[in-house]
Scaffold this motif. Structure first.
Motif, mmCIF file in Angstrom:
data_model
loop_
_atom_site.group_PDB
_atom_site.id
_atom_site.type_symbol
_atom_site.label_atom_id
_atom_site.label_comp_id
_atom_site.label_asym_id
_atom_site.label_seq_id
_atom_site.Cartn_x
_atom_site.Cartn_y
_atom_site.Cartn_z
ATOM 1 N N GLY A 135 3.301 6.084 -6.357
ATOM 2 C CA GLY A 135 2.466 6.014 -7.551
ATOM 3 C C GLY A 135 2.959 4.958 -8.694
ATOM 4 O O GLY A 135 2.622 4.964 -9.952
ATOM 5 N N GLU A 171 2.706 1.956 -3.453
ATOM 6 C CA GLU A 171 1.831 2.603 -4.589
ATOM 7 C C GLU A 171 1.351 4.101 -4.254
ATOM 8 O O GLU A 171 1.250 4.622 -5.309
ATOM 9 C CB GLU A 171 0.633 1.382 -4.725
ATOM 10 N N ALA A 172 1.076 4.271 -2.941
ATOM 11 C CA ALA A 172 0.317 5.492 -2.603
ATOM 12 C C ALA A 172 1.422 6.489 -2.570
ATOM 13 O O ALA A 172 1.281 7.581 -3.055
ATOM 14 C CB ALA A 172 -0.450 5.383 -1.147
ATOM 15 N N ALA A 173 2.428 6.162 -2.020
ATOM 16 C CA ALA A 173 3.594 7.349 -1.759
ATOM 17 C C ALA A 173 4.494 7.512 -3.153
ATOM 18 O O ALA A 173 4.879 8.669 -3.337
ATOM 19 C CB ALA A 173 4.622 6.768 -0.935
ATOM 20 N N VAL A 232 0.757 -1.131 -0.004
ATOM 21 C CA VAL A 232 -0.068 -0.100 -0.087
ATOM 22 C C VAL A 232 0.818 1.363 -0.092
ATOM 23 O O VAL A 232 0.747 2.263 -0.703
ATOM 24 C CB VAL A 232 -1.002 -0.146 1.137
ATOM 25 N N GLU A 233 1.876 1.175 0.640
ATOM 26 C CA GLU A 233 2.722 2.452 0.839
ATOM 27 C C GLU A 233 3.540 2.688 -0.445
ATOM 28 O O GLU A 233 3.450 4.029 -0.857
ATOM 29 C CB GLU A 233 3.792 2.236 1.830
#
Length: 471
Positions: free
Chosen positions: A453, A449-451, A446-447
């Motif tokens: 992109g 992909e979120a942080a 999650v980190e």
């Protein structure tokens, strides 16, 4: 699956293949073994230097601070599993040799590598668009030429398969390149997980011999339920789900085995592959717990400090959604997990070094939900005594005398037992480690992909090309 040991009638495992809310229903949480701490770093001794004194300029700080520094126990961060990329090696160097600067250096280094990989993706996508445009122009020209030839009585025609072949080839090339980038991503995810675990005082086991019967103490940083509850690695809800479930899986059997701190005199022998598959299955359970918590957050459900709200939310989810949560979503994270488990348990690696799509340890293409422990004497029902096949081969003059061709055992014979031995209580903590590792992997996915992109490759995309002929 038969296991050797002093225990009888004790089931270890979970229903990872039947991921329903029943997985989290049992909550008989008890205290686990005391927290295993790190190595003592001597003040002023050899090895890696500690932080400078609080007073600065070589002056010692207050007596209380000095005494506290001398008593501090620091867990060393070690990377036992071989990595697959130069980027991974550089990140591992930062983590193991960066000292107090590793947290400052690690994040920007990951950003740099992911940016480079994304730029590589973008260039390839642009090349594909250009190739598609050229192919479309060629197809239009070929169709026009074919129409003119038909009007003139010629027998020419367009090659309708060429455009399709080009597109299929481009898709395959893209998949190969994604798998190559996945080697870097697997290293990044694995090291990011190690960093998170280390921050919570937990170190993944790198050598099964450290849990063998008769050891004086488990290795530094080896996870326990009590340490996990204090570590801050996972939320209270996920800790409650994982620890309660791990405790409840030891149902039945001797009272001593039910105790959270099983006596160190309880030996256990487990088939190597089955133990590794169980480790991978418990890793999936930890991943499932973290994914379920994330699903609660997305639905606006307040989780709280235990898993009650998670279970209530899971009751309303479809079976298919629960099953999808059980599997590690990205190929990159799953490859990292398989590589760790396969290396630590000493499994046979993939014998094709150029296989971009096969798992690094093919034995872990399956995970298991439970194993049954039985007396060691029962192993003879399923296995030869250790070394039987080697003794038969040594006595045989040739393949015909052995009664079989090649290197396999004679028809109808039993396989040799390949067992690994543990202290029973430590084996349970090893499975707890697997669940914690899985939950942390979900957070790292999650980190990233979120942080950053950067979209991680799915397992389905990569596994679709498994077994295909090389380019």
């Amino acid at each position: 699956m038969q296991l050797g040991g002093a225990a009888r009638g004790v089931r270890i495992g979970h229903g990872i293949r039947r991921c329903t809310p029943r997985l989290l229903r049992q909550h008989n949480c008890t205290a686990a073994a005391p927290r295993c701490r790190g190595r003592r770093r001597a003040a002023g001794g050899g090895g890696e230097p500690g932080p400078p004194p609080a007073g600065g300029g070589g002056e010692p700080g207050p007596a209380g601070q000095q005494e506290e520094q001398q008593e501090e126990l620091a867990l060393e961060l070690e990377v036992a599993v071989p990595l697959s990329s130069p980027q991974g090696s550089q990140l591992a160097y930062i983590l193991t040799q960066g000292g107090t600067q590793r947290d400052v250096l690690f994040g920007p280094a990951v950003t740099t590598y992911l940016t480079e990989l994304q730029q590589e993706r973008d260039r390839e996508a642009e090349m594909e668009r250009a190739a598609a445009a050229d192919a479309a122009a060629d197809a239009a020209a070929a169709a026009e030429s074919a129409g003119e030839s038909a009007g003139g009585g010629g027998g020419g025609g367009a090659d309708a398969s060429s455009t399709w072949d080009d597109g299929e080839l481009m898709r395959r090339i893209r998949a190969v390149r994604e798998a190559e980038r996945g080697q870097v991503l697997a290293d990044v995810i694995y090291l990011a997980a190690l960093r998170r675990l280390h921050g919570g005082g937990v170190a993944l086991l790198g050598n099964l011999a450290l849990l063998a019967p008769g050891i004086a103490a488990p290795p530094p940083g080896f996870v326990s339920a009590a340490a996990l509850a204090q570590s801050g690695l996972l939320s209270g809800a996920v800790v409650d789900a994982v620890v309660s479930f791990m405790t409840s899986t030891f149902g039945g059997g001797d009272a001593a085995m039910m105790d959270a701190a099983a006596p160190p005199t309880t030996p256990l022998s487990v088939d190597r592959v089955q133990a590794a598959r169980l480790y991978a299955g418990l890793l999936e359970f930890g991943y499932f717990s973290a994914a379920l918590e994330a699903a609660c957050g997305a639905a606006g459900v307040a989780v709280g400090s235990d898993s009650t709200a998670m279970i209530a939310h899971a009751d309303g989810l479809e079976e298919g959604a629960l099953r999808r949560m059980c599997a590690v979503r990205s190929a990159d994270a799953w490859w990292a997990a398989v590589r760790h488990a396969g290396f630590v348990f000493g499994l046979q690696p993939n014998d094709d070094p150029f296989d971009s799509f096969g798992l690094p340890y093919p034995d872990l293409s399956l995970t298991i939900s439970q194993i049954q422990m039985e007396p060691a004497a029962n192993l003879l029902e399923h296995f030869n005594t250790p070394g039987t096949a080697a003794r038969l081969a040594a006595r045989a003059a040739d393949a015909s005398a052995r009664g079989w061709s090649g290197e396999g055992p004679p028809p109808g014979s039993l396989p040799d037992a390949d067992l690994v031995s543990f202290e029973l209580g430590l084996f349970r903590r090893l499975l707890l480690e697997a669940a914690v590792f899985g939950a942390v992997l979900h957070g790292v996915e999650v980190e990233l992909e979120a942080a950053h992109g950067y979209a991680l490759s799915s397992r389905a995309e990569r596994e679709a090309h498994r077994g295909a002929a090389p380019l």
